[in-house]
Structure formats: C-alpha cells, structure tokens
Design a protein around this motif. Structure first.
Motif, short mmCIF file in Angstrom:
data_model
loop_
_atom_site.label_atom_id
_atom_site.label_comp_id
_atom_site.label_asym_id
_atom_site.label_seq_id
_atom_site.Cartn_x
_atom_site.Cartn_y
_atom_site.Cartn_z
N ARG A 135 10.69 30.55 53.81
CA ARG A 135 11.91 31.18 54.30
C ARG A 135 12.88 31.33 53.13
O ARG A 135 13.22 30.36 52.46
CB ARG A 135 12.54 30.34 55.41
N VAL A 136 13.34 32.54 52.92
CA VAL A 136 14.23 32.81 51.80
C VAL A 136 15.62 32.26 52.11
O VAL A 136 16.15 32.45 53.21
CB VAL A 136 14.33 34.33 51.54
N THR A 137 16.20 31.57 51.14
CA THR A 137 17.55 31.04 51.26
C THR A 137 18.35 31.40 50.02
O THR A 137 17.77 31.63 48.94
CB THR A 137 17.54 29.50 51.42
N PRO A 138 19.67 31.47 50.12
CA PRO A 138 20.48 31.73 48.92
C PRO A 138 20.22 30.71 47.81
O PRO A 138 20.22 31.07 46.62
CB PRO A 138 21.91 31.64 49.45
N LYS A 139 19.97 29.46 48.17
CA LYS A 139 19.71 28.44 47.16
C LYS A 139 18.43 28.73 46.39
O LYS A 139 18.39 28.63 45.16
CB LYS A 139 19.62 27.06 47.85
N LEU A 140 17.38 29.11 47.10
CA LEU A 140 16.12 29.43 46.43
C LEU A 140 16.25 30.66 45.54
O LEU A 140 15.62 30.75 44.49
CB LEU A 140 15.01 29.63 47.46
N ARG A 141 17.06 31.62 45.97
CA ARG A 141 17.24 32.84 45.17
C ARG A 141 17.88 32.55 43.82
O ARG A 141 17.76 33.35 42.89
CB ARG A 141 18.10 33.84 45.95
N GLU A 142 18.57 31.45 43.70
CA GLU A 142 19.17 31.10 42.41
C GLU A 142 18.12 30.84 41.34
O GLU A 142 18.36 31.06 40.15
CB GLU A 142 20.07 29.87 42.57
N SER A 143 16.94 30.38 41.75
CA SER A 143 15.92 29.97 40.79
C SER A 143 14.66 30.81 40.81
O SER A 143 13.90 30.80 39.84
CB SER A 143 15.53 28.50 41.04
N TYR A 144 14.43 31.56 41.91
CA TYR A 144 13.17 32.29 42.05
C TYR A 144 13.44 33.71 42.55
O TYR A 144 14.48 34.00 43.15
CB TYR A 144 12.23 31.56 43.02
N GLY A 145 12.47 34.58 42.30
CA GLY A 145 12.53 35.93 42.84
C GLY A 145 11.69 36.03 44.09
O GLY A 145 10.70 35.30 44.25
N PHE A 146 12.08 36.93 45.00
CA PHE A 146 11.36 37.08 46.26
C PHE A 146 11.09 38.56 46.55
O PHE A 146 11.91 39.42 46.24
CB PHE A 146 12.16 36.48 47.42
N THR A 147 9.94 38.81 47.15
CA THR A 147 9.64 40.14 47.64
C THR A 147 10.48 40.42 48.87
O THR A 147 11.21 39.55 49.35
CB THR A 147 8.15 40.24 48.02
N SER A 148 10.35 41.62 49.39
CA SER A 148 10.94 41.90 50.70
C SER A 148 10.24 41.05 51.75
O SER A 148 9.08 40.65 51.56
CB SER A 148 10.79 43.39 51.04
N PRO A 149 10.88 40.75 52.87
CA PRO A 149 10.23 39.94 53.91
C PRO A 149 8.98 40.60 54.45
O PRO A 149 8.92 41.82 54.61
CB PRO A 149 11.31 39.83 54.99
N TYR A 150 7.96 39.81 54.72
CA TYR A 150 6.76 40.32 55.40
C TYR A 150 6.62 39.72 56.79
O TYR A 150 5.69 40.04 57.52
CB TYR A 150 5.51 40.04 54.56
N LEU A 151 7.55 38.85 57.15
CA LEU A 151 7.54 38.23 58.47
C LEU A 151 8.92 37.65 58.74
O LEU A 151 9.60 37.22 57.80
CB LEU A 151 6.49 37.12 58.53
N ARG A 152 9.34 37.69 59.97
CA ARG A 152 10.54 36.96 60.39
C ARG A 152 10.15 36.06 61.53
O ARG A 152 9.24 36.37 62.31
CB ARG A 152 11.65 37.92 60.80
N THR A 153 10.84 34.94 61.64
CA THR A 153 10.51 33.98 62.68
C THR A 153 11.69 33.90 63.66
O THR A 153 12.56 33.06 63.50
CB THR A 153 10.21 32.60 62.08
N PRO A 154 11.70 34.79 64.64
CA PRO A 154 12.82 34.80 65.59
C PRO A 154 12.81 33.58 66.49
O PRO A 154 11.79 32.89 66.63
CB PRO A 154 12.56 36.07 66.41
N ALA A 155 13.93 33.30 67.08
CA ALA A 155 14.03 32.24 68.08
C ALA A 155 13.66 32.83 69.44
O ALA A 155 13.91 34.01 69.71
CB ALA A 155 15.44 31.67 68.12
N ARG A 156 13.08 32.00 70.31
CA ARG A 156 12.68 32.45 71.63
C ARG A 156 12.94 31.37 72.67
O ARG A 156 12.89 30.17 72.38
CB ARG A 156 11.18 32.79 71.67
N PHE A 157 13.20 31.82 73.89
CA PHE A 157 13.22 30.92 75.05
C PHE A 157 11.80 30.81 75.59
O PHE A 157 11.06 31.80 75.65
CB PHE A 157 14.13 31.46 76.15
#
Length: 283
Positions: free
Chosen positions: A121-143
């Motif tokens: 999961r991409v976070t602003p903290k991780l972006r400080e040290s690493y590069g990321f591709t565009s998302p290939y999946l999102r993990t939505p919340a569900r009931f």
C-alpha cells in the motif's frame, strides 16, 4: 510502513488457478466486477528498454492468494502472475524471488532486486524513499453480513444496528464518521470480529474488502456470510492503492512497468488473472 500480511493469511495452499471450477463458481465469476485502473484514452509510448535485460521482482510467499508457495514448492499468486505478465508484455526476462516480508525493502535498496510486487500500500512516508508505479489494485472497505440478511448499509438503516470493527483501525474511524447512529463494537483483532458475525452477535462487520473476500471464499467462513452494499474507497481512510515499488531513481523502469500494466489490462490478461484468484470479487 508497508502493508503487513493480514490476519487472514492462511497456511500455504495449492495454486487456485490449477483447481477445477464448479458450475456455481463459474457462474459467480460472471458477476464479478473487474476493476480498471488505466485510462484507455491514454496511449503512452513504449519506453526505451535497451538498458533493461531482466526485471528481478521481489515478493513474499505467505499471503494467499496474493503470493504463496504451492504444495510443489512453486511460487504462485496474483502478484506473481501479474509480474510475469508484465515481463511478457515487455518481452524481457523475468525472475520472481520470495523473501521474508521484513527484508524486502532492504533487498531492493541494496540492489538484490529491481522491484517489489507484494501488495504494498502506497503511503506518503514510503514515497519519500522509493518510487511507485500507478496502482494496480485498491483494497476498498466492505460491509459483510450473515448470508440472506437483507440489510441496506445506509446511515439511516444502520441506526441502532451493531457493527463489528477492529479497534483503533481506519475502518472503525470511518464507521464513526459516516454511520454515527450505528452501534460500533470494536474487537482486538479481525478473527474475533469475524467469529462474532458468524455467531450472530453483531449485525454487520466492516473491514478490508480483499481480506474479507479471501475469507468468504475459504472453508473457514462456511458460506455463512456475504458482502452487503458496495465498496468504500476513500483514500483518506483506505489509502492510495497497491503498487509496485522500485528504487527512487529507476524512472525508466517504472515507466516501463506502467506501460506494460496498461497493455496487460487492454489484452484482457489482467481480468483473467483477477478472476483466477478472486472468484468472490471485493468491489
């Protein structure tokens, strides 16, 4: 920090893609919504790959169906198949190596791999040290509710209803913010929350959709429950999405992987891989 392996990770299991489907499973797949993360109107040029001879992907092996070892000891899973499809689209050699979760970023930083494909999961903290591709999946919340229960998860309909959540999680905060009249029932972990739902001690459970889809499709759930309502994808609570990580200076590699991911989607390969591992969709 990267996304840790969810509590639903089971012991290593056979490759879902190698198992025969029942007619019910095949019919269920016809109803699964395939997510799309690439704009078909955007047609980026293929990057110059003359300097790329092989892509060494790093992953983990104990989070089925995302990445795991089969009974034959082979690495398999959604992330693994997607990485190989990327290499096929780019016509470059590909290796996928499993490492312990807590060593993945060290291995990338030290040059023992080129990219991490491990449900990050991409976070602003991780972006400080690493590069990321565009998302290939999102993990939505569900009931999730008991099978057959007709319950509309609207703020008005949930007034007075009991909703299980993991304590101090983004899901608890979301329910508190948008469903203030619901009776939140926090649990220390997801296993206890699921058990409460199965016993009928709560009306609904609100949690990560991917984690719950894996559970619903497994034997542990025993067909007790089903998704209720639609997905919730607000990035403030549930993140930017899942992407592939590279070293920050590997701009050409990231562009190449992004280009390949779009080709994989356009050719229908992404949909094939998605249905192979997620017969119970989570969108």
């Amino acid at each position: 920090m990267p996304m840790s392996a969810p509590a639903t990770a089971q012991t290593r299991s056979p490759d879902p893609g190698s198992q025969p489907q029942s007619p019910a499973q095949a019919a269920a797949q016809d109803k699964v919504f395939i997510p799309g993360f690439w704009d078909p109107a955007q047609r980026p040029d293929k990057p110059d790959l003359s300097a790329i001879r092989v892509i060494r992907f790093l992953t983990e092996d104990d989070y089925p169906p995302m990445h795991f070892l089969t009974e034959e000891g082979k690495l398999a899973g959604f992330n693994v198949d997607l990485a190989r499809a990327v290499c096929d689209a780019l016509s470059v050699a590909c290796t996928v190596q499993a490492r312990r979760w807590d060593t993945l970023f060290d291995a990338l930083r030290e040059g023992r791999g080129d990219a991490i494909v491990a449900s990050l999961r991409v976070t602003p903290k991780l972006r400080e040290s690493y590069g990321f591709t565009s998302p290939y999946l999102r993990t939505p919340a569900r009931f999730v509710g008991r099978a057959g229960a007709a319950l509309d998860p609207s703020p008005a309909a949930l007034a007075g209803k009991t909703v299980a959540v993991v304590a101090r999680s983004a899901h608890e905060d979301f329910v508190e913010t948008f469903f203030p009249q619901a009776q939140r029932k926090p649990f220390d972990d997801l296993d206890r929350a699921r058990a409460a739902l199965m016993r009928g001690d709560v009306d609904l459970l609100f949690a990560d959709g991917l984690t719950m889809a894996i559970w619903l499709n497994g034997q542990e759930a025993g067909d007790c429950c089903a998704f209720v309502g639609g997905p919730y994808q607000e990035s403030r609570w549930f993140g930017e999405g899942v992407a592939i990580a590279t070293r920050k200076n590997e701009v050409v590699l990231r562009r190449a992987i992004d280009w390949a991911l779009q080709r994989v989607a356009e050719r229908g390969v992404y949909a094939e891989i998605y249905l192979r591992y997620f017969p119970v969709g989570f969108y």
